[in-house]
Design a protein around this motif. Structure first.
Motif, short mmCIF file in Angstrom:
data_model
loop_
_atom_site.label_atom_id
_atom_site.label_comp_id
_atom_site.label_asym_id
_atom_site.label_seq_id
_atom_site.Cartn_x
_atom_site.Cartn_y
_atom_site.Cartn_z
N ARG B 72 0.83 -1.20 0.00
CA ARG B 72 0.00 0.00 0.00
C ARG B 72 0.86 1.25 0.00
O ARG B 72 0.60 2.21 -0.73
CB ARG B 72 -0.91 0.02 1.23
N THR B 75 2.21 1.85 -3.42
CA THR B 75 1.19 2.36 -4.33
C THR B 75 1.00 3.86 -4.15
O THR B 75 0.89 4.61 -5.12
CB THR B 75 -0.15 1.62 -4.08
N LYS B 94 -2.68 6.48 12.40
CA LYS B 94 -2.50 6.25 10.96
C LYS B 94 -1.27 7.04 10.52
O LYS B 94 -0.85 7.98 11.19
CB LYS B 94 -3.72 6.75 10.17
N LEU B 102 -2.16 15.97 -2.58
CA LEU B 102 -2.68 14.66 -2.22
C LEU B 102 -2.42 14.33 -0.76
O LEU B 102 -1.30 14.48 -0.28
CB LEU B 102 -1.98 13.64 -3.13
N ARG B 103 -3.46 13.91 -0.08
CA ARG B 103 -3.33 13.54 1.33
C ARG B 103 -3.85 12.12 1.50
O ARG B 103 -4.98 11.82 1.12
CB ARG B 103 -4.16 14.51 2.18
N TYR B 104 -3.02 11.24 2.05
CA TYR B 104 -3.38 9.84 2.17
C TYR B 104 -3.24 9.41 3.63
O TYR B 104 -2.22 9.69 4.27
CB TYR B 104 -2.44 9.00 1.30
N HIS B 105 -4.27 8.73 4.14
CA HIS B 105 -4.19 8.21 5.51
C HIS B 105 -3.99 6.70 5.44
O HIS B 105 -4.91 5.98 5.07
CB HIS B 105 -5.46 8.57 6.29
N LEU B 106 -2.80 6.26 5.75
CA LEU B 106 -2.46 4.84 5.66
C LEU B 106 -2.66 4.18 7.02
O LEU B 106 -2.01 4.56 8.00
CB LEU B 106 -1.00 4.69 5.21
N SER B 107 -3.54 3.16 7.06
CA SER B 107 -3.72 2.41 8.30
C SER B 107 -2.43 1.70 8.66
O SER B 107 -1.76 1.14 7.79
CB SER B 107 -4.79 1.34 8.11
#
Lengths: 244, 244, 244
Positions: B72, B75, B94, B102-107
């Motif tokens: 993930r 990606t 997270k 772009l802002r992504y919250h990765l568990s």
């Protein structure tokens, strides 16, 4: 004894001429030349590759029949980097292949297990078309999106490639101006696209000047040469009888 | 608290060092460094990635164990465009990843569910080879078309990579002149090509100067660094016992 | 009678606007324009392509309904080389396509077998965003690695694209400075990523300036034009009701 040195990329191009049609082939060597003749399993297409002694930087050979697994040989040659020379040597019944620091011992196949080399038919054909290989490559690729068979012919001083699918029809015409040469009578023969697709896909085909010799419902001869004529390729493909 | 900013491409290269071997890994952060140690499921290959504080433009961190799903994360990083900076921040359990708009919250994964970090064995090895990573990359790729195992060794002041398939044999030799450094005794160990293929395929490996430490039927240590030594990679691969 | 000549690449770009959504479509021609309206099988996304007479070098047409198999037409147009012109002509109920020496007869589909052309809904939407197509292309591609649905909205003078997967969350924000234009109220609607992925993937979309008209839980209108406004594309996509 067999010992030869040649530009790796050039050798790869030569091997591909045979490998587009068959998986294994006998390379017959003598003092002057290496010849490989092969016929594909359905007996409908045949290839003759000829590499003259002077295509090589070093060439010394007695008469040998080397049974070659073409896929393995291609994989080895793919490891070459631009400009690499490849040294070939028959050693302990294996073909030793040396490129830079890489040394590969390729097992040879028993020639008696490989499809018999066919007698090459002596045929004279009434029409001759000389054209860039890349043009034929492109037309055959286009045709194979439409149908399974393709007619090659000469008509009205033009060369054409024609195919019909279930519903659609494609015709590719090259006039005398767009050809390098066009001689002979009006002709037309039908061929399976599978074989023409295979034959035309090699890199050497796309780079070369190709001669097509065509008859009326007769085999086609497709030939070209490279490396200053020191390497020659000839394909003969049997025709399909056209449905009336 | 964990907050860091780094060139996105550089971070991607670092993450790949671990992701070529495992799918999930713990990134242990403290004030000075991020370290990720992981072992692949069969326990035959191990990786240690070390990213120093000064590899980052901004770096502030307490001690954390971040359980990362490497696929993930890769990606997300693939969405970066050349020159993008990536901001990383631990937020609500997270990992917040910001690149441009772009802002992504990765568990994060529960660290207790990830394979235990192995104790890194302290081993001294009698021979050392320093060489361009791209050369090893090419040789391992070539070897994997032939066999399943590969021997790496030193002999006659040369380094070699050797493999045998059912019928064919490949040997890749680099003399002292073609190496950056060669020290120590004659050695030889056999390894599974699967692991070496994985380890050598990352972009950072191909660009770097790689040090191989080899013994006699003993594990191999493969190490390299980049970003001015601020990011370091070490792989240890267990040997295969050679069939006699 | 229908006869038209146009740059092959331009025509390919126009055909792709429809083919990203459906496999077959009716091209309605008259003296002034070619229009193709189509709706995808689930009735959730609709496309209207408009090609004005002056997008063509030659254009003469009566009123016709041409049933086009878009995949076959695309395959033919793929045979074009850069700079090729394509001549189109209705001949014996087939579409004759001529490019260079290549002549292709494309069977037409019976228009009555193609999904009915829907009535285009007349909708006014409270917010409008104008932005580079390539930016939307990139954001939608990123979103589709995370979830199945995507929210498009306007908030705090910014446009956002937001998606949530099982565990992760991605938000892509573009402020007024990064947009070409932003007008209207705060809005938010949710859409299936499948349709947006299809719509945004054409070459013309990525090259163009795209206008998005958005409402609150309402359909979205996505439009752009090219070839100096002579070719226009409009998509309308139905919203998904957001789970609370």
């Amino acid at each position: 004894m067999f010992k030869a040195t040649i530009d790796a990329e050039l050798f790869k191009d030569a091997v591909d001429i045979v490998s587009v049609l068959v998986d294994e082939s006998i390379f017959s060597t003598d003092e002057e030349v290496i010849i490989s003749k092969a016929v594909e399993p359905a007996n409908a297409a045949m290839v003759i590759l000829e590499m003259k002694k002077n295509a090589f930087d070093i060439y010394e050979s007695d008469s040998h029949e080397l049974g070659i697994d073409l896929k393995r040989l291609s994989t080895v040659l793919d490891m070459a980097q631009r400009g690499d020379m490849v040294e070939l040597e028959l050693e302990d019944h294996k073909l030793k292949i040396v490129m830079g620091g890489l040394r590969y011992h390729l097992s040879l196949l028993d020639p008696s297990t490989i499809r018999k080399i066919p007698k090459v038919p002596q045929i004279q054909l009434p029409a001759k078309v000389v054209v860039d290989g890349s043009t034929i490559q492109r037309a055959i690729k286009a045709a194979s999106t439409v149908g399974s068979y393709v007619a090659l012919g000469v008509e009205d001083e033009s060369f054409y490639i024609e195919t019909e699918g279930d519903t659609d029809k494609l015709r590719f015409v090259l006039g005398k101006d767009e050809l390098i040469d066009l001689q002979g009578d009006d002709v037309r023969s039908l061929f399976s696209l599978d074989y023409l697709r295979s034959i035309t896909r090699s890199r050497a085909f796309g780079r070369g000047i190709v001669t097509l010799e065509i008859g009326i419902d007769y085999p086609i001869k497709i030939s070209f040469s490279f490396a200053d004529d020191k390497i020659r390729a000839l394909y003969i493909v049997a025709p399909r009888v056209e449905a009336v």
